[in-house]
Design a protein around this motif. Structure first.
Motif, PDB file in Angstrom:
ATOM      1  N   GLY A   8      -9.412  12.636   0.861  1.00 28.82           N
ATOM      2  CA  GLY A   8      -8.113  12.854   1.476  1.00 28.82           C
ATOM      3  C   GLY A   8      -7.281  13.872   0.725  1.00 28.82           C
ATOM      4  N   MET A  39      -7.997  11.506   7.634  1.00 25.69           N
ATOM      5  CA  MET A  39      -8.500  11.341   6.269  1.00 25.69           C
ATOM      6  C   MET A  39      -9.071   9.934   6.117  1.00 25.69           C
ATOM      7  N   ILE A  42      -5.569   8.523   1.055  1.00 29.68           N
ATOM      8  CA  ILE A  42      -4.481   9.417   0.653  1.00 29.68           C
ATOM      9  C   ILE A  42      -3.964   8.959  -0.703  1.00 29.68           C
TER      10      ILE A  42
END
Length: 277
Positions: A8, A39, A42
């Motif tokens: 990510g 993604m 994160i």
């Protein structure tokens, strides 16, 4: 059995990304949801600059898909100002500020050391001894917070789970075997940090997971990664995963809006090793 690869971006709130990565008209409050749909993890970096609030962590948990995982960047007060020394209360405040509100979406915690901090085995070992390795241990530590988070601490644990820790270094004195031994002995991951040659790039995996930060191929925080470079990183990550290591990789080359596109390109190369579902 292969490990899981999660890929990510570091942070998601960047004005230059609007109308480039984020579609025109997308509300700022919806940017996390949009990014998380593309993604597989994160990295929260606002937690590096200041103590966040539990309601923020709860909102981030609620606005991401089931099975999503966040990495959380430890506070710079601990790493850059206190330089890991005398941090009992700062660590309690950090864990009381809301990371536990992520529940099962809490992934590894990143501790990025400043370029001015060299290798000191005793200092590092003492810091590693203080780090909570489970959510229950983190809650117990968090209960010792001070007035900085009084009235807004989150100490609740819905289910006990492991907390993994990773360290990113930026000083050449860490280029010694003793540092890697210390990490292995304490089950701490070394961050494999690509910084366009500015700081050490050490590719060793020191525990049961690998943590990669990609800050820029040729220009720090700015340059994108070519297809050839992405192929090389994909091969490296795949090799670790096939050895049974879980892998977390985050692009931090955000200035020219390369990070999200590079992340999606790397995810595509390793789609068979991503999280289920």
């Amino acid at each position: 059995m292969s490990g899981t690869v999660r890929i990510g971006i570091s942070g998601w709130t960047y004005a230059p990304w609007r109308k480039v990565f984020y579609p025109e008209g997308l509300r700022q409050k919806d940017e996390l949801e949009y990014a998380a749909s593309r993604m597989t993890s994160i990295e929260i970096n606002g937690s590096f600059y200041s103590l966040q609030r539990p309601e923020s962590y709860r909102a981030w948990r609620e606005r991401t898909p089931e099975g999503f995982v966040f990495a959380v960047k430890g506070g710079r007060f601990i790493t850059h100002m206190k330089k890991l020394a005398d941090v009992d209360v700062p660590l309690a405040n950090f864990f009381a500020s809301g990371p536990l509100a992520l529940g099962d979406k809490l992934g590894p915690v990143l501790w990025q050391l400043p370029p001015t901090l060299g290798f000191d085995a005793e200092r590092l070992e003492h810091f590693f001894d203080q780090l909570p390795r489970t959510t229950n241990a983190a809650a117990e530590l968090a209960s010792r917070h001070d007035e900085r988070v009084a009235g807004r601490a989150h100490l609740e644990v819905t289910s006990e789970q492991e907390i993994r820790h990773a360290v990113e270094v930026r000083h050449d004195s860490f280029l010694v075997p003793e540092f890697l031994t210390l990490l292995r002995d304490n089950a701490i991951a070394l961050v494999v940090a690509d910084t366009a040659g500015r700081w050490p790039l050490i590719r060793d995996v020191t525990t049961d997971f690998a943590y990669v930060r990609l800050h820029g191929d040729s220009e720090l925080y700015a340059s994108g990664y070519s297809d050839e470079a992405l192929d090389e990183w994909a091969a490296l990550l795949r090799g670790w995963a096939e050895e049974g290591k879980d892998v977390y990789a985050y692009f931090d080359n955000d200035i020219k809006v390369r990070a999200p596109f590079d992340a999606m390109a790397l995810i595509e190369r390793l789609a068979d090793l991503g999280p289920a579902g």
